[in-house]
Design an enzyme around this catalytic site. Structure first.
Site, PDB file in Angstrom:
ATOM      1  N   HIS A  55       0.799  -1.376  -0.062  1.00 47.15           N
ATOM      2  CA  HIS A  55      -0.040   0.075   0.008  1.00 47.15           C
ATOM      3  C   HIS A  55       0.781   1.247   0.088  1.00 47.15           C
ATOM      4  CE1 HIS A  55      -4.069   1.981   1.723  1.00 47.15           C
ATOM      5  NE2 HIS A  55      -3.203   2.703   1.075  1.00 47.15           N
ATOM      6  N   HIS A  57       1.460   5.316  -2.232  1.00 44.45           N
ATOM      7  CA  HIS A  57       0.913   6.495  -2.927  1.00 44.45           C
ATOM      8  C   HIS A  57       2.124   7.144  -3.435  1.00 44.45           C
ATOM      9  CE1 HIS A  57      -3.330   5.942  -1.508  1.00 44.45           C
ATOM     10  NE2 HIS A  57      -2.869   5.734  -0.397  1.00 44.45           N
ATOM     11  N   PHE A  58       2.558   6.713  -4.713  1.00 48.44           N
ATOM     12  CA  PHE A  58       3.430   7.375  -5.218  1.00 48.44           C
ATOM     13  C   PHE A  58       3.473   8.508  -6.149  1.00 48.44           C
ATOM     14  CE2 PHE A  58       7.202   3.828  -4.844  1.00 48.44           C
ATOM     15  CZ  PHE A  58       7.259   3.877  -3.684  1.00 48.44           C
ATOM     16  N   ASN A  89      -5.557   6.576  -6.208  1.00 55.45           N
ATOM     17  CA  ASN A  89      -6.188   7.895  -6.389  1.00 55.45           C
ATOM     18  C   ASN A  89      -4.946   9.077  -6.741  1.00 55.45           C
ATOM     19  OD1 ASN A  89      -4.248   7.339  -4.203  1.00 55.45           O
ATOM     20  ND2 ASN A  89      -5.537   8.943  -2.711  1.00 55.45           N
ATOM     21  N   GLU A 139      -7.108   0.797  -3.604  1.00 52.32           N
ATOM     22  CA  GLU A 139      -8.090   0.904  -2.380  1.00 52.32           C
ATOM     23  C   GLU A 139      -9.326   1.344  -3.095  1.00 52.32           C
ATOM     24  OE1 GLU A 139      -7.325   3.537   0.781  1.00 52.32           O
ATOM     25  OE2 GLU A 139      -5.369   4.131  -0.271  1.00 52.32           O
ATOM     26  N   HIS A 173     -10.782   0.546   1.577  1.00 47.79           N
ATOM     27  CA  HIS A 173     -10.638   1.473   2.477  1.00 47.79           C
ATOM     28  C   HIS A 173     -11.803   1.481   3.301  1.00 47.79           C
ATOM     29  CE1 HIS A 173      -9.433   5.687   4.027  1.00 47.79           C
ATOM     30  NE2 HIS A 173     -10.417   5.745   4.441  1.00 47.79           N
ATOM     31  N   ASP A 294       0.889   2.364   3.680  1.00 50.90           N
ATOM     32  CA  ASP A 294      -0.023   3.850   3.104  1.00 50.90           C
ATOM     33  C   ASP A 294       0.834   4.787   3.115  1.00 50.90           C
ATOM     34  OD1 ASP A 294      -1.988   5.050   2.420  1.00 50.90           O
ATOM     35  OD2 ASP A 294      -3.127   5.129   4.467  1.00 50.90           O
TER      36      ASP A 294
HETATM   37  N1  LIG Z   1      -4.446   7.486   4.329  1.00 49.75           N
HETATM   38  C1  LIG Z   1      -4.342   9.068   3.925  1.00 49.75           C
HETATM   39  O1  LIG Z   1      -4.740   9.717   4.752  1.00 49.75           O
HETATM   40  N2  LIG Z   1      -4.330   9.412   2.721  1.00 49.75           N
HETATM   41  C2  LIG Z   1      -4.125   8.769   1.501  1.00 49.75           C
HETATM   42  C3  LIG Z   1      -5.389   8.062   1.014  1.00 49.75           C
HETATM   43  C4  LIG Z   1      -5.869   6.849   1.593  1.00 49.75           C
HETATM   44  O2  LIG Z   1      -5.247   5.872   1.927  1.00 49.75           O
HETATM   45  O3  LIG Z   1      -6.870   6.880   2.306  1.00 49.75           O
HETATM   46  C5  LIG Z   1      -3.342   9.597   0.659  1.00 49.75           C
HETATM   47  O4  LIG Z   1      -3.472   9.206  -0.657  1.00 49.75           O
HETATM   48  O5  LIG Z   1      -2.993  10.601   0.945  1.00 49.75           O
HETATM   49 ZN   LIG Z   2      -7.297   4.523   2.543  1.00 52.89          ZN
HETATM   50 ZN   LIG Z   3      -3.905   4.710   0.912  1.00 57.29          ZN
END
Ligand SMILES: NC(=O)N[C@@H](CC(=O)O)C(=O)O
Ligand SMILES: [Zn+2]
Ligand SMILES: [Zn+2]
Length: 425
Positions: A55, A57-58, A89, A139, A173, A294
């Site tokens: 998990h 987010h790059f 996302n 997610e 999520h 995450d």
């Molecule tokens: N976890 C978070 O607070 N933020 C994540 C998105 C997500 O995983 O819900 C993001 O992409 O910034």
């Molecule tokens: Zn999430």
């Molecule tokens: Zn996430």
């Protein structure tokens, strides 16, 4: 051929591990393997399977001021992570064939291997999306988070059914916005605990339960992302869904918010110290399947806002394994459990049977560390573009060397070549 000699493995045994560097695989494991080719003396060092972070987010395409595939994957490999799973996302969101292709082209710059997940919005196009080498669905947001991709239950059902048709895991999520505490919204913007008060623990547990019921009914494999409460974990495991816990929910609680301020805002939010301890116990005893970070970088400038306006999310891909190894060094977790949580289980759950273990024939994704050498974590020394960490001042055990399919991609602070490949392509 490369032989790593006399390394201590996660189970405590001492072994020589031979790598066929052309094939990128482990070709033999034994005691005192005969000389052939180069060798590394690993006496006193710990050799672990490369971590798989299911998990991250790059941020590319769309938010390259926060992170890029280059900076994110460098941060990962410097922390012993050899495979990541990127979430949808981005901008555009990864919801159809075209947006998948756009991300895949950027991901080709990665230093480490990766999977790319597909996401769900009312505009998603499952046909073209599933035509691509997608790792999993998710997610899938049951409530809004960064990117505002929250969806209604009806669309969730449709998506789960569609994923099940293709035998794809669905990462969820799970928060139910109807159970957020609207009264908390009137709290002052300087009250950093307000986010935790607003996005309640009950909202997570209820959403996990509901999602799992739907998954069960439709015969899908559900994986619950970033479970932050013992109730959420238990609800997932009861019905046979898998789950992950983030390092921040494992190590930080509402008690830390005075110090962290909005840099401690994320979804789901930090919980009470009491709940955190119960989450830790479930990680230590094997109830929780995996740790996943995450990794959700935002710039300092973006985070420097009041609690209602700051974006949600914290970085973590570089500090996950170092923090867990520090727990193992202190005796709070076994090294074997750490390898389960960061490599073996994610490889199983997300279908990467050639990764995740130090075994003959498996990919040579390996991490070599001196288990007694600790370092203070400092945002300045990490490689994420965001330049900060919620673990400033904590102690970690960092890799000396990280190898991806037999390629040395990180060694003593220096990076090799970006060799990353899509694990499904
Ligand atoms: N976890 C978070 O607070 N933020 C994540 C998105 C997500 O995983 O819900 C993001 O992409 O910034
Ligand atoms: Zn999430
Ligand atoms: Zn996430």
């Amino acid at each position: 051929m490369l032989t790593i000699r006399n390394a201590t493995l996660a189970d405590g045994s001492k072994r020589d591990v031979r790598i066929d560097t052309d094939a990128g695989r482990i070709s033999a494991i034994g005691s005192s393997l005969t000389e052939s080719g180069k060798s590394i003396d690993a006496t006193g060092k710990l050799l672990l399977p490369g971590a798989i972070d299911a998990h991250v987010h790059f941020r590319q395409p769309g938010f390259s001021h926060k992170e890029t595939w280059e900076t994110g994957s460098k941060s990962a490999v410097a922390g012993g992570v050899t495979t990541v799973v990127d979430q949808p996302n981005t901008n555009p969101p990864t919801i159809d064939g075209e947006s998948f292709d756009e991300k895949a082209e950027l991901a080709a710059k990665s230093y480490i291997d990766y999977g790319i997940n597909g996401g769900v919005t009312p505009d998603w196009e499952p046909e073209s999306l599933f035509d691509r080498p997608v790792l999993a669905l998710g997610e899938v947001f049951l409530a809004d988070s960064t990117g505002k991709m929250g969806i209604e239950e009806e669309l969730f059902r449709e998506a789960v059914e569609r994923a099940a048709d293709d035998y794809l895991v669905v990462t969820v999520h799970a928060e139910d916005a109807d159970l957020f505490d609207e009264d908390a919204r009137s709290r002052d913007g300087n009250d950093t605990d307000a986010w935790s008060a607003y996005r309640t623990a009950e909202a997570e547990a209820a959403a996990v339960e509901r999602a799992c019921e739907i998954g069960d009914e439709l015969g899908a494999r559900l994986h619950i992302a970033h479970t932050s409460t013992p109730e959420g974990i238990d609800a997932a495991r009861e019905i046979g869904a898998t789950c992950e816990v983030t390092p921040h929910h494992l190590f930080l609680s509402r008690d830390d918010l005075d110090e962290l301020g909005t840099f401690g805002r994320m979804n789901p939010p930090l919980r009470s110290e009491k709940r955190r301890e119960k989450v830790f116990a479930r990680v230590a005893d094997g109830t929780v399947d995996m740790i996943a970070t995450d990794h959700a970088p935002h710039t300092r400038k973006e985070k420097d806002a009041n609690i209602w306006d700051a974006p949600s999310g914290v970085p973590g891909v570089e500090t996950m394994l170092p923090l867990l190894l520090e727990q193992a060094r202190k005796g709070n977790l076994s090294y074997d459990r750490v390898a389960d949580l960061t490599s073996r289980n994610p490889s199983k759950v997300f279908g990467m049977p050639r990764k995740g273990r130090i075994e003959e024939g498996r990919m040579a994704d390996l991490v070599l560390v001196d288990p007694d050498e600790t370092r203070e974590i400092r945002g300045d020394n990490l490689h994420s573009k965001c330049g900060w960490t919620p673990f400033e001042g904590w102690t970690g055990v960092f890799p000396e060397l990280t190898m991806v399919r037999g390629n040395v991609v990180f060694e003593n602070g220096e990076f090799g070549e970006p060799v990353g490949e899509n694990v499904r392509a």
